[in-house]
Enzyme design. Structure first.
Site, PDB file in Angstrom:
ATOM      1  CG  HIS A 208      -1.894  -1.131   1.235  1.00 56.81           C
ATOM      2  ND1 HIS A 208      -2.259  -1.800   2.386  1.00 56.81           N
ATOM      3  CD2 HIS A 208      -2.577  -1.728   0.225  1.00 56.81           C
ATOM      4  CE1 HIS A 208      -3.127  -2.734   2.083  1.00 56.81           C
ATOM      5  NE2 HIS A 208      -3.340  -2.711   0.776  1.00 56.81           N
TER       6      HIS A 208
ATOM      7  CD  GLU B 224      -0.564   0.272   4.681  1.00 59.43           C
ATOM      8  OE1 GLU B 224       0.224  -0.696   4.646  1.00 59.43           O
ATOM      9  OE2 GLU B 224      -1.796   0.136   4.728  1.00 59.43           O
TER      10      GLU B 224
ATOM     11  CG  HIS C  82       0.413  -4.112   5.655  1.00 62.41           C
ATOM     12  ND1 HIS C  82      -0.525  -3.727   4.735  1.00 62.41           N
ATOM     13  CD2 HIS C  82       0.888  -5.311   5.223  1.00 62.41           C
ATOM     14  CE1 HIS C  82      -0.632  -4.648   3.786  1.00 62.41           C
ATOM     15  NE2 HIS C  82       0.211  -5.617   4.065  1.00 62.41           N
TER      16      HIS C  82
ATOM     17  CD  GLU D  40      -1.549  -3.636   9.746  1.00 63.26           C
ATOM     18  OE1 GLU D  40      -1.108  -2.496   9.489  1.00 63.26           O
ATOM     19  OE2 GLU D  40      -2.335  -4.253   9.010  1.00 63.26           O
TER      20      GLU D  40
END
Length: 1041
Positions: free
Chosen positions: A786, A789, A883, A968
């Site tokens: 992404h 990110e 991420h 994350e």
């Protein structure tokens, strides 16, 4: 309530003894002796059959005292025993007489209001008992009797909990009768009746049909006037409940578009704004401010974004799709505004039932491995991505020093095209123009002259740094002067290598300008950066300022000062204007339009992802021409997520060229009065139901005429990655570290997607040494699928630098594993400043189930490479996809577990018969021990249906990788451990990447070679048997580096 007798003990039998009529009490006690009956049932049955006033009053008195002394449980019990029906029947029976007995009716209405308030079906029951119109008739007969009218209004209010009942009342002109009872303060004799009338009117407006009727009859204007009068005549704050009720009434009335339009037309926003301003200085009236503000926001007219189209400025021809195919259905890309990342739902507290419904409960899907999505013979092409398995290490026999490669292009692009074979995409015809800029466009920019005529450098000289088309053209004179004067001093960063990398980076926009922070580099700030403290009522203040735009349009400048689609608005450095100057036409930049609103306020509009009309969140732009020590307000007005960590202490990041030239090249957290809220803008084509959100923040620049950069998070460009990989390859000793950069495949625009191999070279060419190397387990790390990110890239940077370092833990990891790293899965998205998607407008982390080789080449070949490792018996021991998380704090893992998923989903399957290796938790437990930013409590290992096509789930399910994770990292900061209350910076993100690699050592602690140097660095990593970890508060324990 209705008699002076009060029982001392509230029991059914004891209460009955207190009844005035001894014969009735005796009869009731006899009835209660029957096992099938309860005391309450006896009372209710007697209430329906009582023929005289005295007995009925006694029963009503008992019921009232029982319900008044108890909790809601007593009311619900009474409802379950038919209490509502009994009271409704008593009401109807008592009202049928020619001259109704209000001695009975008032207590019946009182109890009915009390019980009906807790009975969700009271409206339906009232309709069935034919009590609705009876109650309305009683109201009409008692409009001048305030006590009786109030009792009827209370009951009508509870009836309206059923929309159908409210509609029936509206059809029988109840709106007119009730509204006539809402009188101004000058005519009000009993304020209780007015309050009851307002509450009843609001309840009637639960029906949209009634709302439309109220608008048609002009009641919106009447309610506004009444609110103003009650507000003006309430100098002693005695009528605040009525004012609150009127605001509630207006909220109900504006639940339809007709109601909202009527409020605006009748000057409601101006009236609410004026009255609210008077409340701000009156603490007692504070209760009116919030509902008034919400009402203004709700009714603020929707304004389309000032754009010619919602679609991205950039479009790209896709194989097999016409270039304008995605423009045919502009709503298609608005289908889901919520972030569908490997995260929880948008709401801060997602519905538990929805979450459980999303969990995979099919045991066969959880335990059965699907067939590969491609023939096995296609996998052989990936053998060349494992050079460590074929390399003969002949250089180990030579004592000569390794030669450094001077071929920058080969380092940038990895292997030659011939070696990539089927993985090398041939560019589509239209891509012939996708190259670095033409030399004629690379102009030298003027510099300032000192008194001797020599050139000296100021911040504004670097508003535009051009990159050459190729290394042969050399660097611009400005760059040479800059490096000559200041020198390059950022670790693992070389500005000239960055320029060379940028010269090879291909883009749709044909970028020719470098952003100074990317070129010059960044050092973490020297001190911690606490989360921003949000002052009370900041959002309210911003909403008031927004409302003033509507009320005072003559005060708004409304001048476009930057437009990505209009080159004439790009101001030069010597432009004389009162406006700030903006620019974003550089790699990873995203700012589509800037509009000057007030003297020191600007609206900013972000560009959608390429080939899309949505995904607006990432921003990165240059701003200059500022005045020092003046607060500038910036409003990013087309964000899409419904909430953000910007509401919880997060700040944007700022880079000052002036500060960098003075030796402080830092991206720093900046901004005050930050809040994130829903605004009044809508897509330019007016898509129904779509809302945008405003991120607003204020920046006070320290230096006059500085050049600054503002971004959503710390930027990390594709060119930064490419130059960093060059620096790393040059930094390692090739006799000790096997470092290879290859090209996994080319992207749609022809940019290389690098794949890195890192492991330890064998001590010699002896068979046992080569055998040990070629049997090391694999670890596969990926990141930046992404584009928005960017924190994932900083984490990956930390992993790469640590793995290439001389740290004893890193040495042990290289000796224990072969690490395959794809540091950027979506280069095209990163280059073009996308937030979510690739150039195909697809979320690449939703393409893993069956990736398209033409539209998602990086995912297709990454999955193919994993299939290949699986096919040769070298399934990775660990897979982790890095991420960033926009709504949670800390760093945490998502993994996959069959048993935990079945437990959480409430599956009836007996999990005792399912065998599962608990080793999927080892890395998370180790990280909780050694990584200050990591939170084990935030981890979960559940497999959701909605995540079935993500890398984590597909690699776990199809390749059988037990430890398949998404890691994350927060954009904001931590709420636990030693970093509690601090925002994460690049140093903490890089540390997280290092910590993840360190945690891998725990998987091989029984096979690694220990020495004192390693033990002194790895004690915390390997000491996993010292007792249970305290996951509630992180131990202040950290690995020594």
């Amino acid at each position: 309530m209705y008699s002076n007798s009060k029982p001392s003990l509230f029991t059914w039998t004891g209460t009955l003894k207190e009844c005035a009529n001894p014969s009735m009490a005796a009869q009731s006690r006899a009835s209660m002796a029957v096992p099938s009956s309860s005391g309450l049932e006896v009372l209710l049955k007697t209430l329906q059959n009582a023929g005289d006033v005295e007995n009925t009053l006694n029963i009503l008195n008992v019921l009232d005292e029982l319900l008044s002394a108890g909790t809601d449980r007593r009311i619900h019990y009474m409802i379950s025993k038919g209490g509502s029906e009994a009271l409704l029947m008593a009401l109807v029976n008592t009202s049928r007489s020619y001259s109704p007995n209000y001695t009975l009716l008032l207590p019946i209405l009182h109890l009915l209001a009390k019980v009906g308030h807790r009975d969700r079906k009271i409206g339906v029951k009232a309709e069935k008992a034919e009590a609705v119109l009876v109650t309305l008739g009683l109201l009409r007969h008692n409009l001048k009797n305030s006590r009786r009218a109030a009792a009827c209004l209370w009951v009508i209010r509870v009836y309206c909990s059923s929309v159908s009942t409210a509609t029936v009342l509206g059809q029988n002109r109840a709106l007119d009768d009730v509204f006539n009872l809402i009188v101004p303060p000058s005519a009000a004799q009993k304020t209780r009746t007015v309050k009851a009338a307002v509450d009843a009117f609001a309840a009637l407006l639960s029906s949209k049909e009634n709302c439309r009727m109220a608008v048609g009859k002009g009641y919106i204007s009447g309610l506004l006037k009444l609110y103003e009068e009650w507000h003006m005549h309430d100098s002693e704050n005695q009528h605040l409940p009525i004012c609150q009720a009127l605001l509630h009434c207006l909220h109900r009335a504006t639940n339809t578009s007709l109601g909202r339009s009527a409020l605006v037309t009748d000057g409601g926003i101006g009236l609410l704004y004026r009255t609210t301003q008077t409340c701000l200085s009156n603490k007692a009236a504070e209760c009116l401010v919030e509902p008034a503000v919400q009402l203004m926001r709700k009714c603020y007219p929707k304004i389309p974004l000032p754009l010619p189209s919602d679609c991205s400025v950039f479009s790209f021809p896709l194989p097999g799709r016409p270039v304008d195919a995605w423009e045919d259905d502009p709503g298609a890309h608005y289908a889901s505004f919520e972030d569908d990342s490997d995260e929880e739902q948008e709401n801060e507290e997602p519905d538990c039932r929805d979450f459980e419904d999303d969990l995979e409960s099919d045991v066969s899907r959880l335990t059965t491995r699907p067939e590969p999505d491609r023939p096995r013979e296609q996998l052989q092409q990936y053998s060349e991505l494992c050079p460590e398995l074929q390399h003969d290490f002949q250089d180990l026999d030579s004592d000569s020093e390794p030669e450094e490669s001077s071929d920058d292009e080969s380092l940038l692009n990895g292997d030659s095209e011939e070696k990539i074979n089927g993985r090398k995409r041939s560019r589509v015809n239209s891509m012939n123009s996708l190259s670095a800029p033409d030399p004629e466009t690379l102009n030298s920019h003027g510099m300032n002259l000192d008194q001797d005529g020599r050139k000296y450098l100021k911040a504004q000289d670097f508003r535009r740094l051009s990159c050459p088309k190729s290394p042969e053209e050399g660097h611009s004179s400005m760059v040479d002067k800059l490096l000559e004067k200041y020198g390059a001093f950022i670790p693992h960063h070389d500005p000239r290598l960055y320029i060379d990398a940028a010269a090879h980076t291909k883009s749709i926009a044909n970028y020719s300008i470098l952003a100074f922070p990317d070129f010059w580099g960044h050092l973490p700030p020297r001190g911690p950066e606490p989360m921003a403290v949000r002052k009370p009522h900041v959002q309210r203040k911003k909403v008031f300022e927004d409302v003033q735009r509507l009320l005072c349009p003559e005060d708004i400048i409304n001048k476009v000062v930057f437009d990505m689609e209009d080159g004439s608005l790009e101001c030069t450095s010597d432009s004389t204007t009162d406006s700030l100057r903006f620019f974003s036409k550089f790699e990873s930049g995203n700012l589509r339009k800037a509009i000057h609103i007030r003297r020191y306020e600007y609206d900013l509009i972000l560009n959608a992802d390429v080939n899309s009309s949505s995904h607006h969140q990432w921003f990165y732009f240059e701003v200059s021409g500022m005045v020092a020590d003046v607060p500038y307000r910036f409003n990013v007005i087309n964000c899409e997520k419904s909430n953000s960590q910007f509401n919880y202490g997060m700040q944007p990041v700022l880079y000052s060229v002036r500060e960098a030239l003075e030796g402080r090249p830092h991206w720093v957290r900046a901004g005050t009065e930050i809040c994130y809220y829903r605004n009044h803008f809508c897509p330019s084509r007016g898509q129904r139901g779509q809302s945008f959100y405003t991120l607003t923040f204020t920046v006070t620049f320290r230096h006059e005429e500085d050049v600054c950069y503002l971004a959503y998070h710390y930027p990390y460009t594709y060119s930064a990655l490419q130059s960093h990989l060059q620096v790393l390859e040059r930094s390692v000793d090739p006799r000790k570290v096997f470092f290879r950069q290859q090209t996994l495949c080319n992207t749609l625009t022809g940019n290389a997607c690098p794949l890195i191999t890192i492991t330890a070279c064998p001590p010699s060419r002896a068979w046992r040494h080569l055998h040990q190397l070629r049997n090391r387990p694999y670890v596969v790390l990926t990141a930046r699928v992404h584009p928005g990110e960017s924190n994932a890239s900083w984490v990956m940077r930390g992993s790469l630098e640590f793995l290439c370092s001389s740290d004893p833990v890193a040495e042990s990891l290289r000796e224990a594993f072969i690490l395959k790293i794809i540091p950027m899965l979506n280069p095209d998205g990163v280059i073009h400043g996308n937030h979510r998607c690739s150039l195909s407008a697809d979320d690449l982390n939703r393409q893993w189930l069956k990736p398209n080789p033409d539209l998602s080449p990086t995912i297709y070949h990454a999955k193919g490479f994993l299939y290949y490792l699986n096919s040769i018996g070298r399934t990775p021991m660990v897979f982790c996809d890095y991420h960033g998380h926009s709504r949670k704090k800390n760093v945490f893992l998502y993994g996959c577990s069959v048993k935990e998923t079945l437990w959480q989903s409430g599956s009836p399957v007996n999990t005792a018969s399912i065998k599962e290796d608990p080793g999927y938790r080892t890395i998370a437990k180790t990280l909780d021990r050694i990584a200050p930013a990591f939170s084990f409590n935030s981890c979960n290992f559940l497999v959701e249906k909605s995540r079935a096509s993500t890398a984590r789930v597909v690699v776990w399910r199809e390749m059988g990788v037990l430890r398949s994770y998404t890691m994350e990292s927060t954009y904001n900061g931590c709420d636990q451990g030693i970093y509690k209350g601090l925002q994460t910076g690049t140093q903490e993100l890089e540390e997280t990447g290092q910590n993840f690699c360190q945690s891998l050592l725990a998987l091989r602690k029984n096979t690694i070679n220990y020495n004192s140097r390693l033990l002194s660095h790895a004690a915390a990593i390997l000491d996993l048997d010292s007792g249970l970890l305290d996951h509630k508060s992180h131990k202040n324990q950290h690995v020594v580096h």
